[in-house]
Design an enzyme around this catalytic site. Structure first.
Site, PDB file in Angstrom:
ATOM      1  N   MET A  18       0.585  -1.665   0.060  1.00 58.45           N
ATOM      2  CA  MET A  18      -0.055  -0.004   0.053  1.00 58.45           C
ATOM      3  C   MET A  18       0.984   1.191  -0.002  1.00 58.45           C
ATOM      4  O   MET A  18       1.726   1.246   0.393  1.00 58.45           O
ATOM      5  CB  MET A  18      -1.371  -0.292   1.494  1.00 58.45           C
ATOM      6  N   VAL A  19       0.819   1.614  -0.890  1.00 59.22           N
ATOM      7  CA  VAL A  19       2.313   2.818  -0.930  1.00 59.22           C
ATOM      8  C   VAL A  19       1.029   4.088   0.319  1.00 59.22           C
ATOM      9  O   VAL A  19      -0.057   4.184   0.526  1.00 59.22           O
ATOM     10  CB  VAL A  19       1.515   4.503  -1.953  1.00 59.22           C
ATOM     11  N   CYS A 115      -2.349  -1.583 -10.313  1.00 60.70           N
ATOM     12  CA  CYS A 115      -2.464  -0.189 -10.195  1.00 60.70           C
ATOM     13  C   CYS A 115      -2.877   0.245 -10.740  1.00 60.70           C
ATOM     14  O   CYS A 115      -2.369   0.923 -12.156  1.00 60.70           O
ATOM     15  CB  CYS A 115      -1.339   0.667  -9.496  1.00 60.70           C
ATOM     16  N   LYS A 154       0.964  -9.309  -8.973  1.00 61.48           N
ATOM     17  CA  LYS A 154       0.233  -8.556  -8.597  1.00 61.48           C
ATOM     18  C   LYS A 154      -0.753  -8.352  -9.352  1.00 61.48           C
ATOM     19  O   LYS A 154      -0.226  -6.949 -10.445  1.00 61.48           O
ATOM     20  CB  LYS A 154       0.190  -7.416  -7.448  1.00 61.48           C
ATOM     21  N   HIS A 182      -6.476  -8.963  -7.195  1.00 66.94           N
ATOM     22  CA  HIS A 182      -6.696  -8.347  -6.873  1.00 66.94           C
ATOM     23  C   HIS A 182      -8.752  -8.434  -7.858  1.00 66.94           C
ATOM     24  O   HIS A 182      -8.171  -8.524  -9.066  1.00 66.94           O
ATOM     25  CB  HIS A 182      -6.656  -6.519  -6.554  1.00 66.94           C
ATOM     26  N   ASN A 213      -6.935 -11.251  -3.233  1.00 62.98           N
ATOM     27  CA  ASN A 213      -7.168  -9.977  -2.438  1.00 62.98           C
ATOM     28  C   ASN A 213      -8.214  -8.983  -3.097  1.00 62.98           C
ATOM     29  O   ASN A 213      -8.421  -9.266  -3.512  1.00 62.98           O
ATOM     30  CB  ASN A 213      -5.613  -8.487  -2.938  1.00 62.98           C
ATOM     31  N   GLY A 214      -8.421  -8.433  -1.851  1.00 65.12           N
ATOM     32  CA  GLY A 214      -9.390  -7.268  -1.976  1.00 65.12           C
ATOM     33  C   GLY A 214     -10.541  -7.138  -1.616  1.00 65.12           C
ATOM     34  O   GLY A 214     -12.371  -7.292  -1.642  1.00 65.12           O
ATOM     35  N   ALA A 241      -5.133  -5.679   2.837  1.00 60.04           N
ATOM     36  CA  ALA A 241      -4.788  -4.455   2.411  1.00 60.04           C
ATOM     37  C   ALA A 241      -5.951  -2.925   3.616  1.00 60.04           C
ATOM     38  O   ALA A 241      -5.533  -2.775   4.623  1.00 60.04           O
ATOM     39  CB  ALA A 241      -5.181  -3.571   1.245  1.00 60.04           C
ATOM     40  N   ARG A 242      -6.632  -2.518   3.020  1.00 59.57           N
ATOM     41  CA  ARG A 242      -7.558  -1.514   4.165  1.00 59.57           C
ATOM     42  C   ARG A 242      -7.613  -1.943   4.917  1.00 59.57           C
ATOM     43  O   ARG A 242      -7.648  -1.626   6.125  1.00 59.57           O
ATOM     44  CB  ARG A 242      -8.585  -1.038   3.077  1.00 59.57           C
TER      45      ARG A 242
END
Length: 488
Positions: A18-19, A115, A154, A182, A213-214, A241-242
């Site tokens: 994650m950026v 991305c 990814k 994702h 992912n996601g 991620a989130r």
């Protein structure tokens, strides 16, 4: 090449790249709470190739430092066997060069092919690669053959299941160790439902591990949900991620920890590893979310330093104690380095404690120019500068050799140019030669420049050739290695 690392991608719970979030403090915290593998934030190949690998003895880290002294990537022994370095690249050779630069400090290399942000796609990276299978194959094949660590990528899903599965099968043939998927198309955003059926179709079509992912929005609210998402996608592992950004203790089997405790644990790592306060602040804001308007949130928003962040969370004493420890360690290492430096120095080198301050000199006139001018006048070979950088603090020291005598300043400088100027000053002062300072009065180099300009103007007015004969050029503007050349 044979993969010689124990890193495995089956049955794992993984921190997603994650950026701005996947920096060292977050990665270490995720590992503490139970993550098996952690991915760093996406780092662009061109930026990484400008970096120099530096051992940070104070923090006990490996830093990849840009020319402007900014730390682009920082890692440590604690995560060495479990961190995957994700890069953004659209060029196989550049990707390989970066992988070789970092491979001894990480457990694996990943290429971002998912991305959807413009900064990535406009450079043909990220999701833009999905429309160029040949380039994907070239990059991944080059990496797999060129390094000894596992390679992953990814991706996001394509408009059709068939196209997605065909692409993944082609990717599998490159020899990569795993693929993270994702479950959204490149135009879809977090509010759109994740396509578990597509991830499942991929999982059933290939033999390499598939990392789902996601699922943060639709599935993952607590630890048990990770397994639910894994079963829904038939994936080998799950990448979060989130949900991890909001509370990295999502990886904890015993259940999530109170957010206050999590944030304090994060801050401890941020201080311990000298994380830039803007990055620390950003990550804490992501954790607070709807609490940003609380008293705590407002204090965080107002903080303009790591110390102020610590004070906002009643951790001021921790900050002072930790920074005091590091200052003491830094001083000890500097003393040791200086002692070693003094022992190693050639006794024949003439030393003086000086620094170059450009404010004390006319514009574009430097001690190096004066020293070069003096050497030519005295029929000596031009000055030779030997500059070294100290690993501890990345400061520079230069030794200049003039007429077989060496000179240097005992003070270390922040740049190679400043160190060379300081060495020139030591030489000039030892010789009793003017160094060009404003306080020395009339500056003959400036006058020489003015005369040169006047001669050119006169030649132009008389219609003469503007190209000045080489024998008329002022000596001090000739380009020589290691010499600052004034702009005419």
């Amino acid at each position: 090449m044979t993969v010689n690392t124990p890193l495995c991608f089956r049955g794992k719970k993984i921190l997603a790249p994650m950026v701005r979030v996947g920096t060292l403090p977050m990665r270490l915290l995720a590992l503490d709470y139970g993550a098996d593998i952690v991915y760093c934030e996406e780092l662009i190949d061109i930026k990484m190739l400008q970096c120099k690998r530096v051992i940070n003895e104070v923090l006990e880290t490996v830093d990849f430092v840009a020319p402007n002294e900014r730390v682009v990537f920082r890692t440590c022994e604690r995560e060495r066997e479990r961190v995957v370095f994700q890069m953004g690249s659209a060029d196989a050779e550049r990707a390989l060069a970066v992988a070789k630069l970092v491979e001894n400090d990480v457990a694996g290399i990943d290429i971002n092919m998912g991305c959807p942000k413009e900064y990535s796609t406009k450079a043909s990276m990220g999701a833009a690669l999905l429309s160029d299978p040949d380039k994907i194959e070239s990059i991944l094949t080059t990496l797999v053959k060129g390094i000894c660590k596992p390679v992953t990528c990814k991706i996001r899903i394509l408009p059709s299941v068939e196209d997605t599965v065909n692409l993944v099968k082609r990717i599998e043939k490159t020899g990569i160790a795993a693929i993270a998927v994702h479950g959204r198309k490149k135009e879809e955003r977090p509010q759109h439902p994740v396509h578990c059926d597509v991830i499942k179709a991929i999982s059933e079509a290939v033999s390499i591990p598939v990392i789902a992912n996601g699922g943060s929005h639709d599935f993952i609210k607590e630890y048990a949900d990770i397994e639910t998402f894994q079963k829904a996608t038939a994936a080998s592992s799950v990448m979060i991620a989130r949900a991890a950004m909001w509370n990295p203790s999502i990886f904890r089997k015993e259940g999530v920890c109170p957010l206050k405790d999590v944030m304090q644990d994060y801050i401890k790592y941020a201080v311990r590893y000298d994380n830039h306060y803007t990055n620390t602040k950003y990550c804490l804001c992501q954790m607070l979310r709807e609490q940003l308007e609380t008293t705590q949130g407002k204090k965080l928003h107002a903080a303009q330093s790591t110390q102020e962040i610590c004070e906002a969370f009643e951790m001021g004493d921790f900050y002072e104690e930790t920074t005091a420890i590091f200052e003491a360690k830094k001083t000890s290492l500097e003393t040791k380095t200086q002692d070693e430096d003094d022992q190693m120095q050639d006794p024949d080198v003439i030393k003086m404690a000086v620094r170059f301050d450009k404010r004390e000199y006319p514009p574009q006139i430097t001690p190096k120019m004066y020293l070069l001018e003096w050497c030519r006048k005295e029929k000596h070979p031009q000055p030779v500068y030997e500059t070294v950088q100290r690993p501890l603090d990345r400061l520079f020291c230069s030794v200049v050799t003039v007429a077989e005598q060496k000179y240097r300043s005992t003070l270390w400088d922040k740049s190679k140019k400043l160190a060379e100027q300081a060495a020139a000053i030591v030489c000039l002062r030892t010789l009793g030669v003017p160094e060009g300072k404003l306080c020395e009065g009339e500056n003959h180099l400036i006058n020489k420049r003015k005369r040169g300009e006047q001669e050119r103007l006169i030649s132009r007015d008389h219609g003469e050739d503007l190209a000045e004969p080489s024998h008329k050029k002022a000596n001090f503007i000739e380009e020589t290695p290691g010499v600052d050349v004034p702009k005419m």
